[in-house]
Design an enzyme around this catalytic site. Structure first.
Site, PDB file in Angstrom:
ATOM      1  N   GLU A 116      41.892  -0.242  -0.857  1.00  0.00           N
ATOM      2  CA  GLU A 116      42.156  -1.510  -1.530  1.00  0.00           C
ATOM      3  C   GLU A 116      41.079  -1.826  -2.578  1.00  0.00           C
ATOM      4  O   GLU A 116      41.387  -2.301  -3.661  1.00  0.00           O
ATOM      5  CB  GLU A 116      42.226  -2.629  -0.470  1.00  0.00           C
ATOM      6  CG  GLU A 116      42.367  -4.035  -1.009  1.00  0.00           C
ATOM      7  CD  GLU A 116      43.699  -4.282  -1.723  1.00  0.00           C
ATOM      8  OE1 GLU A 116      44.583  -3.406  -1.659  1.00  0.00           O
ATOM      9  OE2 GLU A 116      43.823  -5.333  -2.370  1.00  0.00           O
ATOM     10  N   ASP A 117      39.829  -1.561  -2.260  1.00  0.00           N
ATOM     11  CA  ASP A 117      38.740  -2.056  -3.105  1.00  0.00           C
ATOM     12  C   ASP A 117      37.933  -1.003  -3.855  1.00  0.00           C
ATOM     13  O   ASP A 117      37.009  -1.347  -4.584  1.00  0.00           O
ATOM     14  CB  ASP A 117      37.753  -2.879  -2.258  1.00  0.00           C
ATOM     15  CG  ASP A 117      38.381  -4.179  -1.777  1.00  0.00           C
ATOM     16  OD1 ASP A 117      39.343  -4.628  -2.421  1.00  0.00           O
ATOM     17  OD2 ASP A 117      37.937  -4.726  -0.758  1.00  0.00           O
TER      18      ASP A 117
END
Ligand code: MN
Length: 738
Positions: free
Chosen positions: A76-77
């Site tokens: 996600e990051d």
């Protein structure tokens, strides 16, 4: 910062065969990729995955869960993709990380899509493994614990989402402890004022409450010991702030009126008999409140919760609740489904596929009532209990490659997906990929599928799609397109037919068709709106172009210009002329239905008696008779009105007719003699015969014979063909010399 080795130690304690190397690798991988990132507090980002992993280890989850906890934000990051995760950590962890990433996407949806019920449905749809939801809840818990550095609006939004989505899930999964903390944190950030005043009020009473609890618990301990009931622990607790606040608000009570503000909890050794023994002891000490007794051991709650609840009247008339359960029941009451990792543990260090599967089914059953949730019900506990189970949700949740959620009915296909994005995407769809793989367009989509639609400009919908689409949007669009397509074709066809008719009438199609006003008038006469509709009607064959033109011109002008009428007149005159020749014709041919008309044999095909013939009324030569197979007949058929049926007359006298044959032979002497002999042998007259040599050194013989009919001619041709050295015999229709 927590040390990874401390976490590993906890995992090993609960799972002696855990793959600790995997956990170490996950830690290093996470540290490497989150390097340089910081949290709102300014701490290194790595603190967050580490804390999540630590809470999971405390909950006694397995090595896979803890590793996933470390990796849960990497996709996600950071720039890492799932394929890389798979390469390093295998399919199981990849699947879990994927599920968590998808849930993260949902939380990033625009506000209008963030309707609690929708999001809850979507989250549930993503859960293919119980561990995904547990890790997500722990992730949320740690984020909630560390929210003080966020802006108040963001804290409120996250808190609302937690109350709407995550705490009901935790509740359904029986994760009482986690739920309680999530709710209190949400309460604190969402209603800071009320939180402060209520906690102040509870705090001011705390000494008094603690004192009362101390009295209660020591009395219980004493009496249980007297009665030889084996207990592990007797606890006293003050009700959690959020649930207290809800109760006060809902029932409009004062804090003194809340009977379960304080409660005692008896945890017995692992035999449920001890619970009932303890209950009888409690009821012996204090008077129970009628109808406040609940036996969640005899009939457990569907979220696995088991316990005895009773309310009793204490000293001074103050009611309080006593909960009684075994140690195992207590663990399940606190950790819910996560407790399975303790009680279903096998020798491998984590639970096996079969129990994972069973657990998944249990969890599905537990969570699905949430999908049925409707807004507006104030008391979540009451209404969740009243919900019916629905094991088969009606919808599937899929993603665009950009992570946008597309909700579709179960059974939907990539075509439905394409149309739900945009009509044009649907119309030009030529293929689809699910999770990166090309699939047939009729494939049914599954929860969590990432669907990529392949389009080709100018490509068009297929009628075949109607056989498998499920959404009405797709169906409507495809039908619309087909209708539109047919209409375009019909308008085009109608226009051509109408133009042709106009030309026949000697009128300019361009001029008439651009006469919008008049065309509209005619269309209206047919009950149609636009000239185009009229053309479509012609194209469909519903309306005759001739009739349209009649309406356009009006009866007088129409009949004046009518070429059919002129032609008819012309024909009638012609026929009269033909009739004047009666008796002069070749009586070997009669015209059906009309006696004694002038007939002429067409020179192009020179039909002979016995052949199938057809008559064509020519103005100069009367009826010209052709062989039906003559290539000119086709053209003549265009004027069907002028075609007449003719047949050979039955005649007594035999009519002689000349036919020329063209014979190709081998280049040898005596061919001409051989052929003429053969013809003479069947008693046929030869009018003329000549021989020559072709440029290809073949013999060419032309012979004109006199025959009675087709049968006679066939016989002649047959005997010529039998002459040795003859290659081919051809009838020359045209009597003129070549
Ligand atoms: Mn996270």
């Amino acid at each position: 910062m927590i040390r990874i080795e401390d976490i590993i130690e906890k995992v090993e304690r609960n799972h002696p065969n855990a793959d600790v190397e995997m956990i170490r690798r996950a830690y290093l991988f996470s540290a490497l990729h989150h390097k340089g990132q910081t949290r709102a507090s300014g701490e290194p980002y790595l603190v967050h995955p580490l804390e999540v992993a630590d809470i999971l280890a405390d909950m006694r989850l397995d090595d896979v869960s803890v590793s996933t906890g470390l990796l849960h934000d990497v996709v996600e990051d950071t720039l890492v993709d799932l394929d890389t995760i798979r390469e390093y950590f295998g399919d199981e962890i990849t699947r879990l990380v994927d599920g968590l990433t998808k849930i993260a996407h949902i939380s990033n949806l625009p506000k209008e899509k963030q309707q609690a019920e929708n999001v809850r449905k979507m989250v549930l749809a993503m859960i293919t493994d119980v561990r995904v939801v547990i890790i997500k809840l722990v992730d949320r818990l740690h984020n909630m614990r560390t929210m003080e550095f966020l802006k108040p609006e963001k804290r409120a939004r996250i808190s609302q989402e937690t109350l709407d989505i995550y705490s009901p899930i935790a509740h359904r999964l029986g994760m009482g402890k986690l739920r309680g903390e999530l709710e209190d944190l949400s309460f604190r950030y969402l209603y800071p004022e009320e939180y402060r005043s209520l906690s102040k009020e509870v705090e001011s009473r705390r000494p008094e409450l603690e004192k009362a609890l101390e009295g209660i618990t020591s009395t219980i301990r004493e009496k249980l010991a007297e009665n030889d009931v084996p207990v592990v622990e007797v606890q006293g607790r003050v009700k959690r702030l959020y649930s207290l606040w809800r109760k006060l608000k809902k029932r409009r009570l004062e804090i003194e009126e809340v009977y379960d503000l304080i409660a005692a909890r008896i945890i017995t050794t692992n035999e449920k008999r001890n619970c009932y023994l303890a209950l009888s002891v409690v009821h012996d000490i204090w008077t129970p409140v009628p109808e406040r007794f609940k036996d969640w051991i005899g009939s457990p709650r569907d979220n696995l919760y088991r316990s005895l609840h009773t309310s009793v009247i204490g000293k001074g008339g103050q009611a309080f609740e006593v909960q009684i359960r075994t140690e195992e029941m207590h663990y399940v009451a606190e950790e819910g489904v996560a407790a399975h990792w303790r009680y279903k543990d096998n020798k491998l260090g984590h639970i096996d596929d079969q129990s994972i599967d069973e657990l998944r089914k249990t969890v599905e059953k537990l969570l699905l009532p949430l999908v049925e949730t409707t807004e507006g019900n104030e008391d979540s506990e009451d209404f969740i209990e009243s919900l019916k189970l629905d094991l088969y949700p009606k919808d599937v949740y899929t993603f665009t490659p950009m992570g946008k959620v597309i909700e579709l009915p179960r059974g939907a296909t990539p075509i439905d997906f394409a149309y739900s994005i945009h009509s044009e995407v649907g119309d030009t769809c030529t293929g689809a990929k699910i999770n990166g793989r090309i699939v047939p367009l009729r494939t049914k989509l599954q929860n969590g599928n990432v669907v990529e639609i392949l389009t080709t400009p100018n490509s068009t919908p297929s009628r075949d799609w109607l056989n498998f689409v499920t959404t009405s949007k797709a169906r409507t669009r495809i039908r619309h397109w087909i209708a539109e397509q047919q209409r375009t074709e019909s308008v085009e066809m109608g226009r051509r037919l109408f133009e042709k008719e106009l030309r026949r009438f000697g009128m300019s199609p361009k001029k008439i068709l651009s006469d919008e006003e008049e065309m509209r008038r005619v269309a209206n006469e047919y009950g149609l709106g636009r000239p185009e509709d009229l053309l479509a009607s012609i194209g469909y064959g519903k309306t005759l172009p001739r009739n349209v033109l009649a309406k356009y011109l009006g009866p007088e002008k129409f009949s004046e210009r009518d070429p059919d009428k002129k032609e008819k007149t012309r024909l009638e005159t012609g026929m009269k002329a033909v009739r004047r020749f009666i008796g002069l014709g070749d009586d070997a041919i009669v015209v059906k239905g009309v006696d004694n008309l002038l007939t002429t044999r067409a020179r192009c095909c020179n039909p002979i008696r016995g052949e199938e013939i057809i008559g064509y009324i020519s103005l100069g030569k009367g009826i010209v008779v052709h062989n039906k197979r003559c290539k000119n007949v086709k053209q003549l058929m265009v004027n069907k009105d002028r075609i007449v049926d003719v047949e050979w007359a039955r005649s007594e006298k035999e009519e002689i007719q000349s036919v020329r044959l063209f014979v190709t032979t081998e280049d040898r002497t005596g061919m001409l003699a051989g052929i003429t002999n053969a013809i003479s042998e069947i008693r046929t007259n030869i009018r003329d015969a000549r021989a020559s040599v072709s440029p290809r050194d073949e013999g060419l013989i032309e012979v004109t014979v006199e025959v009675f009919d087709k049968k006679h001619l066939d016989k002649v041709v047959g005997s010529v063909k039998n002459v040795s050295g003859v290659i081919d015999v051809e009838r020359v229709n045209n009597l003129k010399r070549k």
